[in-house]
Design a protein around this motif. Structure first.
Motif, short mmCIF file in Angstrom:
data_model
loop_
_atom_site.label_atom_id
_atom_site.label_comp_id
_atom_site.label_asym_id
_atom_site.label_seq_id
_atom_site.Cartn_x
_atom_site.Cartn_y
_atom_site.Cartn_z
N UNK A 1 1.18 -1.44 0.41
CA UNK A 1 0.24 -0.26 0.23
C UNK A 1 0.70 1.25 -0.13
N UNK A 2 0.20 2.78 -0.30
CA UNK A 2 0.91 3.82 0.20
C UNK A 2 -0.01 4.26 0.17
N UNK A 3 0.66 4.88 1.17
CA UNK A 3 0.47 6.24 1.67
C UNK A 3 1.00 7.73 1.38
N UNK A 4 0.20 8.48 0.91
CA UNK A 4 1.20 10.10 0.47
C UNK A 4 0.60 10.88 1.28
N UNK B 1 13.40 -3.09 5.62
CA UNK B 1 12.78 -1.90 5.76
C UNK B 1 13.45 -0.38 5.44
N UNK B 2 13.27 0.54 5.06
CA UNK B 2 14.10 1.90 4.81
C UNK B 2 13.50 3.47 5.61
N UNK B 3 13.80 3.65 6.32
CA UNK B 3 14.04 4.69 7.11
C UNK B 3 14.29 6.25 6.70
N UNK B 4 13.48 7.46 6.34
CA UNK B 4 14.54 7.71 5.41
C UNK B 4 14.82 9.41 5.94
N UNK B 5 13.79 9.73 7.44
CA UNK B 5 13.69 10.77 7.92
C UNK B 5 15.03 10.25 9.37
N UNK B 6 14.75 11.17 10.74
CA UNK B 6 15.20 11.07 11.71
C UNK B 6 13.82 10.46 12.80
N UNK C 1 6.15 -4.15 2.38
CA UNK C 1 6.67 -3.58 0.87
C UNK C 1 5.47 -2.06 0.68
N UNK C 2 5.21 -1.68 2.58
CA UNK C 2 4.21 -0.49 2.09
C UNK C 2 4.63 0.44 1.83
N UNK C 3 4.54 2.21 1.52
CA UNK C 3 5.30 3.05 1.19
C UNK C 3 4.76 3.93 1.88
N UNK C 4 4.87 4.98 3.64
CA UNK C 4 4.27 5.76 3.64
C UNK C 4 5.23 7.08 3.50
N UNK C 5 4.23 7.91 3.24
CA UNK C 5 5.26 9.45 2.51
C UNK C 5 5.59 10.57 3.77
N UNK C 6 4.59 10.19 4.27
CA UNK C 6 4.35 11.84 5.32
C UNK C 6 4.57 11.05 6.91
N UNK D 1 8.87 1.80 3.58
CA UNK D 1 9.83 2.34 2.79
C UNK D 1 8.38 3.68 3.67
N UNK D 2 9.46 4.30 5.09
CA UNK D 2 9.33 5.05 5.91
C UNK D 2 9.92 6.56 5.34
#
Length: 541
Positions: A127-130, A193-198, A148-153, A172-173
């Motif tokens: 799922x993709x959470x924009x 999983x991938x964490x893009x921010x703090x 494999x879900x994507x959390x853009x915010x 992806x967070x």
């Protein structure tokens, strides 16, 4: 025809035929906000004043505007897989009594599942959470899959409760500033999983899997009850794994409910750090007794804060055939425990390797002990580094591939005499034994039979005058009787004590006694020095 393309009269007739709890099938239907509201009004239960649905099929449906399923009850299967929510999606306080699937769904606006209850399995894979994704206070009674879900915010899981596993593999967070506190009675799976921010992750879980997880910014894992598998995780900034002493405090004030862990200790255990670059890793108050370290990069730069415990050698004294085997307590690595448990001469008490631990030996463990020793020394904890120096020397002594036979023999002697300069009691024991042997030998062969007599001869010239004396000594004679007397013991003790401090006693000795004293003056000061060195290594800072 789909609901959106029915004539008004036919649509009204269809909606009028619906009753609360009936199953509906609107796969691929494009919903406007008024159309969805009309459908949910038709399923409105006057008793609960909320919508009640049976099996609900919304696969590949598209929702324009606000999709308001707040407080709705899905009594059967709820299928929203591949659905598209172009506006905000509201499932706050919704109840899913059967399985709920949102796999490959796209949420272009904010999605709120706060306080929702999933009594069956919940699937959000791919799922993709924009927008923001809210799962605060959500309860998952079955397995929850966000693989494999994507959390853009921001993804909010504060106060969420998972009664089984929570799977976030390959998720992806992008902006997960805070993840939790959440309670998971099973496993929290973050592998890949991938964490893009703090991010700060606060979990009370039985197991946390972070294999190959990537952290692109600073991160902190505050954990309770968990066993953590961190193998091959990748991070370029400081990352802290710490045990939380007290229950997590929820955003609304009360502590998190932890009834699922009533039978478990709150300690945090590391299962593996293999393949990790530990240059930016901080471990605080975690149990490392079962952690696999082989293959960790820059392990000498890891920081250990608080109480980080390691494994211990078997307690008590064990008998091997006719001789006793006693282990001095020290910190050990899990891999050494596994290796020693496989030896034919192993005594009970060594931990057997768990599945997937691999098979490593002294050659692989020596650099691991050396790196941990340096990490303790760099933090000015010299006594703490002593155990890892002992382990390093043990691995060198047992390594038959990288250590020559002569070097192994030298190390064996160093271990036997003083425990590599770390066991003062062993060195003092050998010193006492050597002194006792020296005393016995001196009393038996080293001291002469009788005190040496002095004879004076004086010549007096006629008429008086100056007197000249000539002093002669008899040659010392080997004793033949009364060797073990108090007087001879006192003399032998005097010679031995002077030998310890590398001094000559000045006592007359036989030829054998001279050599005995020379041998004692060569060995006893060394043993005394090893004892002093061992004490210093244990107390210095």
């Amino acid at each position: 025809m789909c609901l959106a393309h029915l004539a008004d009269a036919d649509r009204d007739a269809y909606l009028a035929s619906l009753t609360p709890g009936v199953g509906i099938d609107h796969r691929g239907t494009p919903f406007t906000e008024p159309l969805l509201d009309a459908l949910l009004d038709a399923l409105h239960d006057p008793t609960t004043r909320q919508s009640r649905l049976g099996d609900a099929w919304f696969t590949s449906a598209a929702f324009d505007g606000f999709a308001g399923f707040d407080s709705a009850t899905f009594q059967g299967f709820a299928a929203f897989d591949s659905a598209t929510f172009r506006g905000d999606a509201g499932f706050t306080s919704a109840t899913f009594q059967g399985d709920a699937w949102f796999e490959s769904a796209t949420f272009e606006g904010d999605a709120s599942f706060d306080s929702a209850t999933f009594q069956g399995n919940a699937g959000f894979a791919s799922a993709v959470f924009e927008g923001d994704a809210g799962f605060a206070s959500t309860t998952f009674q079955g397995d929850a899959r966000f693989a494999s879900a994507t959390f853009q915010e921001v993804a909010r899981f504060a106060s969420a409760t998972f009664e089984h596993d929570a799977g976030f593999e390959e998720a992806v967070f992008n902006r997960a500033a805070s993840f939790g506190p959440l309670v998971c009675a099973g496993q929290v799976k973050l592998s890949g999983a991938v964490f893009g921010g703090p991010v700060t992750l606060s979990f009370a879980a039985r197991r946390v899997e972070c294999r190959r997880t990537r952290w692109s910014s600073t991160a902190e894992l505050r954990l309770r009850y968990a066993t953590v598998d961190f193998s091959h995780a990748v991070f370029e900034y400081p990352l802290t794994i710490a045990a939380e002493a007290a229950p997590f405090v929820l955003p609304d004030g009360p502590p998190a409910e932890e009834q699922a862990f009533a039978d478990a200790p709150a300690s945090v255990r590391m299962a593996s750090l293999r393949g990790v670059d530990a240059a930016h890793l901080v471990l605080a108050d975690v149990d490392l007794s079962g952690c696999l370290f082989t293959g960790t990069v820059h392990l000498d730069q890891v920081r250990l804060e608080g109480t980080c415990s390691f494994g211990r050698v078997p307690p008590r004294t064990h008998w091997r055939y006719w001789r006793p085997i006693r282990f001095t307590q020290r910190r050990t690595l899990a891999e050494e425990q596994h290796w020693r448990a496989t030896l034919p001469t192993a005594v009970p008490g060594w931990n057997v390797a768990v599945f997937g631990a691999g098979n490593v030996g002294p050659a692989q463990l020596e650099p691991v002990y050396r790196a941990l020793r340096k990490a303790f020394e760099d933090s000015k904890n010299e006594p703490g580094a002593a155990d890892f120096y002992y382990g390093e020397m043990e691995m060198r002594r047992h390594d038959r591939t990288g250590t020559t036979r002569a070097e192994r023999g030298l190390l064996h002697g160093y271990w036997l005499l003083s425990g590599y300069g770390l066991r003062a009691s062993r060195a003092l024991g050998w010193l006492a034994t050597t002194m006792l042997i020296t005393i016995v030998l001196l009393m038996s062969f080293g001291l002469p039979q009788d005190d040496l007599q002095q004879e004076a001869t004086g010549t007096v010239p006629p008429g008086g005058g100056k007197v000249t004396f000539k002093i002669d000594k008899d040659d010392p004679r080997n004793p033949t009787r009364n060797r073990f007397t108090g007087e001879r013991f006192e003399k032998a003790l005097n010679v031995t004590l002077n030998s310890v401090v590398f001094r000559s006693s000045g006592q007359d000795l036989t030829t054998a006694g001279t050599y005995i004293e020379m041998a004692s003056r060569a060995t006893e000061p060394v043993l005394l020095g090893l004892a002093v060195l061992a004490v210093r290594n244990r107390v210095k800072r």
